[in-house]
Design an enzyme around this catalytic site. Structure first.
Site, PDB file in Angstrom:
ATOM      1  N   GLU A 267    -104.437 -87.467 -49.747  1.00 53.95           N
ATOM      2  CA  GLU A 267    -103.213 -87.749 -50.499  1.00 53.95           C
ATOM      3  C   GLU A 267    -102.583 -86.404 -50.871  1.00 53.95           C
ATOM      4  OE1 GLU A 267    -103.507 -90.850 -53.637  1.00 53.95           O
ATOM      5  OE2 GLU A 267    -105.629 -90.839 -53.104  1.00 53.95           O
ATOM      6  N   ARG A 492    -120.520 -88.185 -51.135  1.00 50.55           N
ATOM      7  CA  ARG A 492    -119.599 -87.107 -51.485  1.00 50.55           C
ATOM      8  C   ARG A 492    -120.383 -85.825 -51.723  1.00 50.55           C
ATOM      9  NH1 ARG A 492    -115.342 -88.756 -56.076  1.00 50.55           N
ATOM     10  NH2 ARG A 492    -114.702 -86.648 -55.530  1.00 50.55           N
ATOM     11  N   LYS A 502    -108.617 -83.793 -60.296  1.00 44.39           N
ATOM     12  CA  LYS A 502    -107.287 -83.170 -60.309  1.00 44.39           C
ATOM     13  C   LYS A 502    -106.699 -83.159 -61.722  1.00 44.39           C
ATOM     14  CE  LYS A 502    -106.303 -84.543 -55.554  1.00 44.39           C
ATOM     15  NZ  LYS A 502    -105.587 -85.491 -54.685  1.00 44.39           N
TER      16      LYS A 502
END
Length: 806
Positions: A267, A492, A502
């Site tokens: 994204e 992950r 973020k």
């Protein structure tokens, strides 16, 4: 069954307590595993190996195969299915069985009762080795991984013991080419020179010649085992994923030529971090290992959060890591097609326009307390009404938040991913690529699988948090009867002592705890790049960690060690003085100057050598001197002798000169050049004054970076992660000195510096750490004779410390 009972049941088949607890919380896996255990008749427990097979069956059984779960569980109990490979083959077989299972066909498909003897393994491997003999002799152990992967595909070895196959292959390879030797210890990206020589051309990276195509992705003749073995090695071949219509697969294979197609779909709403480096490696690396291709696809469906700088940074990060996208695409490329399919979904009575608020949807899904779920009152409205309202949405005749398009899935499913997910929402924000053409935008849940389908992705690889999305991913493809890729989830990459959210990083940036998104104390890829971490080290670290099916957090010290080990091999050595202390060698003449030739790296002639001056005035680091000596101190003290690195003779401190306040001004030393002088116990770094050589080189700033947070898990701090900030995470030295070799090391990368790639100037500062140039460095015309350049250094990582060192 209560959660505690489930935990006990799962522990009885060999799961650890923590894994049993995690499984009991999984609303999809827990009941499937419970049924598997019951069907196998092991409610009182079983041995760990059998339990592992039951868990494998429960966690990999598909929707098409679930009807035959009992049969497969009993096959494990009866020891007909003994390996994970057999279970995978058995599941694939039963997916295509709608009635009773044909036992003979089942046994053949799953290798039941097949025994591959050691002689058969030996014979098949010998034939395999003979076919690849020339390649083995040429590339030796570099091709061992690919050969093993190919061996496992040999029909005669389909059901052979994997360990036995590996051991036999290694045995026969060793017999053919001999054991590993220096030819097989190849440094990544480094081409050794046999003759000592100074580089004749600008050196492109870390002070040495490298092939720009040589990265962790493209090393000639090698493919990391991560992509060929383990979890990724179990993935289906292109064409192995069942479709709702057979012709869909025919069209897919025609479009791809049977190759692997993957994609990296970030994204563009922020900067990538170290976790994305793993996703990049997995997607691009898996495709590369199987001679396939990988897209870079921007998932740009939320114009409110997307900015051009993020698009640019993402592309730069992918290329910096050494990967080249086959094509660069955008989800917005498909907005027209996605809209058309949304209309088709409504026509198939698989979607409807909903006027509920987000709060009302939340309550219908069980609310905060997880209560009973209920269907939206708009769910069963006439298809024509939804078509009309969806057209109105497109025309901008509704306010933001007033209506959504929802997929008609299964509100009573145990998975939240089936609770009528939103497919489209109204948003009056211009898109950076499509302008104001659209005022409705598709969601991730609607867009992602369809874009994968449009691009003929064979392997949709994503992280574990998307595990629950897999079934809804498949549901939408089947609902529209379009090609359906296979989604596979892996762990992950999480690292302690930092944050990667973020939102949290934005808070650090906005509140000035760090200087920006590329502050070297962060773990964004721009920050790691600025700190000087080599991309090859990141790729190697990620690939060595491999792919698993459970999340874990890696110690930051492990990452640092990988960086350090890489730099130790690849970068030159220089002498740097962080806190200079002047010393005058009294018995040397005023005009004494000796030119010393020093290798950039001991015992490695490929790095070249350089010349440094040695004279009467020398600078050492303050940490290398004490006024009060002690038996456990080996560096310079009054009356003590030490060596200066590469200088023919040692020095002895004979006096200390101070100012009126008692501060040391300089030391008086004697050069011990008598023939009978004993060899000193310790050598320290130094830099000498010389007008001829413009020595020392004065450094504008040396930035020493430490962990930004004090604890391993900053988010766990009771007062919030900001309360865990390490106030000493950045130390700045403004009066440091460097030896003249820094100019040559810098000049070797001058072409990259012109491209603003300052961080590629890397070196080891002896006994201090590994450093690189920061982008704040300025190499314009000198402002004074003394400071010819504005050098700013970043410490990449510390040196490995000796625990016995004082």
């Amino acid at each position: 069954m209560a959660d505690q009972e489930l935990v006990g049941l799962f522990q009885s088949i060999g799961l650890t307590q923590q894994r049993a607890k995690d499984t009991a919380k999984n609303k999809k896996l827990a009941p499937t595993l419970k049924n598997t255990i019951t069907e196998a008749g092991f409610n009182e427990g079983c041995d760990k190996n059998t339990g592992s097979l039951l868990y494998t069956l429960a966690s990999t059984i598909t929707k098409d195969g679930i009807a035959h779960l009992g049969y497969l569980a009993r096959a494990i109990k009866d020891e007909r299915l003994k390996t994970a490979d057999q279970i995978a083959a058995a599941i694939k077989y039963v997916e295509n069985v709608s009635t009773e299972i044909n036992e003979k066909e089942f046994n053949e498909s799953a290798g039941v009762g097949v025994t591959v003897t050691s002689d058969q393994i030996k014979e098949a491997i010998a034939e395999h080795i003979e076919k690849n003999k020339e390649l083995l002799i040429k590339d030796r152990y570099k091709v061992l991984g690919p050969l093993l992967a190919q061996a496992k595909q040999i029909p005669a070895l389909r059901w052979a013991n994997g360990v036995a196959v590996k051991e036999e292959l290694e045995k026969q390879v060793t017999s053919l080419i001999g054991p590993k030797d220096e030819r097989d210890v190849v440094v990544k990206g480094k081409k050794k020179e046999t003759k000592p020589a100074k580089p004749a051309t600008p050196i492109q990276k870390d002070g040495q010649k490298v092939d720009s195509s040589t990265t962790a992705e493209t090393k000639k003749g090698t493919v990391p085992n991560m992509f060929l073995e383990g979890e990724l090695g179990k993935l289906h071949k292109p064409g192995g994923n069942k479709q709702i219509k057979p012709e869909l697969m025919e069209e897919h294979l025609k479009a791809t030529g049977g190759r692997v197609f993957t994609r990296f779909p970030p994204e563009p709403n922020g900067y990538l971090h170290i976790g994305h480096a793993k996703a990049i490696n997995v997607n691009f690396g898996y495709a590369k290992a199987h001679n396939g291709v990988c897209y870079l696809r921007y998932d740009d469906t939320n114009p409110e959060a997307e900015e051009e700088r993020y698009f640019t940074s993402i592309k730069e990060a992918v290329e910096w890591l050494g990967f080249t996208p086959w094509k660069i695409t955008y989800s917005s490329d498909y907005f027209d097609k996605l809209y058309e399919l949304a209309v088709e979904l409504i026509k198939r009575d698989k979607a409807y326009v909903c006027c509920c608020t987000p709060e009302e949807m939340h309550e219908m899904r069980g609310g905060d307390n997880g209560g009973a779920r209920s269907e939206c009152v708009h769910r069963n409205r006439p298809i024509e009404e939804s078509l009309v309202d969806f057209q109105k949405m497109k025309e901008g005749r509704f306010k933001e938040g007033e209506v959504t398009l929802r997929m008609k899935m299964d509100m009573q499913s145990g998975s939240p991913q089936f609770w009528d997910l939103v497919a489209y929402r109204v948003m009056y924000t211009p898109h950076h690529r499509t302008g104001d053409k659209w005022c409705i935008y598709p969601t991730y849940d609607y867009t992602h699988c369809l874009c994968d389908s449009f691009e003929n992705i064979s392997h949709s690889l994503c992280t574990l948090e998307f595990r629950m999305s897999r079934e809804s991913y498949y549901w939408l493809c089947d609902a529209l009867e379009v090609y359906k890729p296979v989604q596979f989830e892996y762990n992950r990459l999480n690292i302690n002592n930092t944050v990667m959210s973020k939102r949290k990083i934005a808070k650090l940036v906005n509140e000035k705890y760090v200087s920006g998104w590329d502050d070297p104390r962060l773990y964004t890829l721009p920050a790691l790049r600025r700190r000087g971490v080599p991309p090859e080290a990141i790729n190697g670290f990620v690939q060595d960690l491999g792919v698993t099916l459970s999340n874990s957090t890696i110690q930051v010290s492990r990452f640092d060690k990988y960086i350090r080990d890489y730099l130790d091999v690849h970068v030159p050595r220089l002498m740097i003085i962080l806190e200079p202390l002047k010393l005058i060698i009294e018995n040397l003449p005023e005009n004494f100057e000796q030119e010393l030739t020093i290798p950039f790296k001991p015992r490695d002639s490929s790095m070249g050598e350089h010349h440094v001056p040695f004279g009467k005035i020398v600078y050492i680091d303050k940490s290398d001197f004490r006024e009060q000596d002690s038996p456990d101190y080996f560096r310079l003290a009054v009356g003590k002798t030490v060596g200066l690195l590469h200088v023919p003779h040692p020095i002895t401190c004979i006096d200390v000169k101070k100012d009126e306040q008692g501060n040391i001004q300089h030391l008086i030393c004697r050069y011990e050049n008598a023939p009978d002088t004993k060899k000193p116990k310790t050598y320290i770094q130094w830099i000498s004054e010389s007008k001829k050589y413009k020595s020392p080189v004065r450094l504008s700033e040396v930035r020493i970076y430490n962990n930004l947070f004090l604890s391993e898990n900053p988010a766990a701090h009771p007062d919030g992660f900001l309360a865990d900030i390490n106030l000493n995470s950045l130390e700045i030295f403004e009066d440091s000195l460097a030896e003249v070799g820094i100019r040559e090391v810098t000049n070797r990368s001058i072409e990259q510096i012109k491209q603003k790639e300052y961080e590629c100037v890397r070196f080891q500062a002896i006994r201090v750490g590994y450093f690189c140039l920061d982008k704040d460095t300025k190499l314009e015309a000198p402002t004074s004779e003394e400071k010819s350049h504005h050098f700013v250094l970043n410490r990449i990582v510390t040196l490995k410390e000796d625990p016995k060192k004082n």
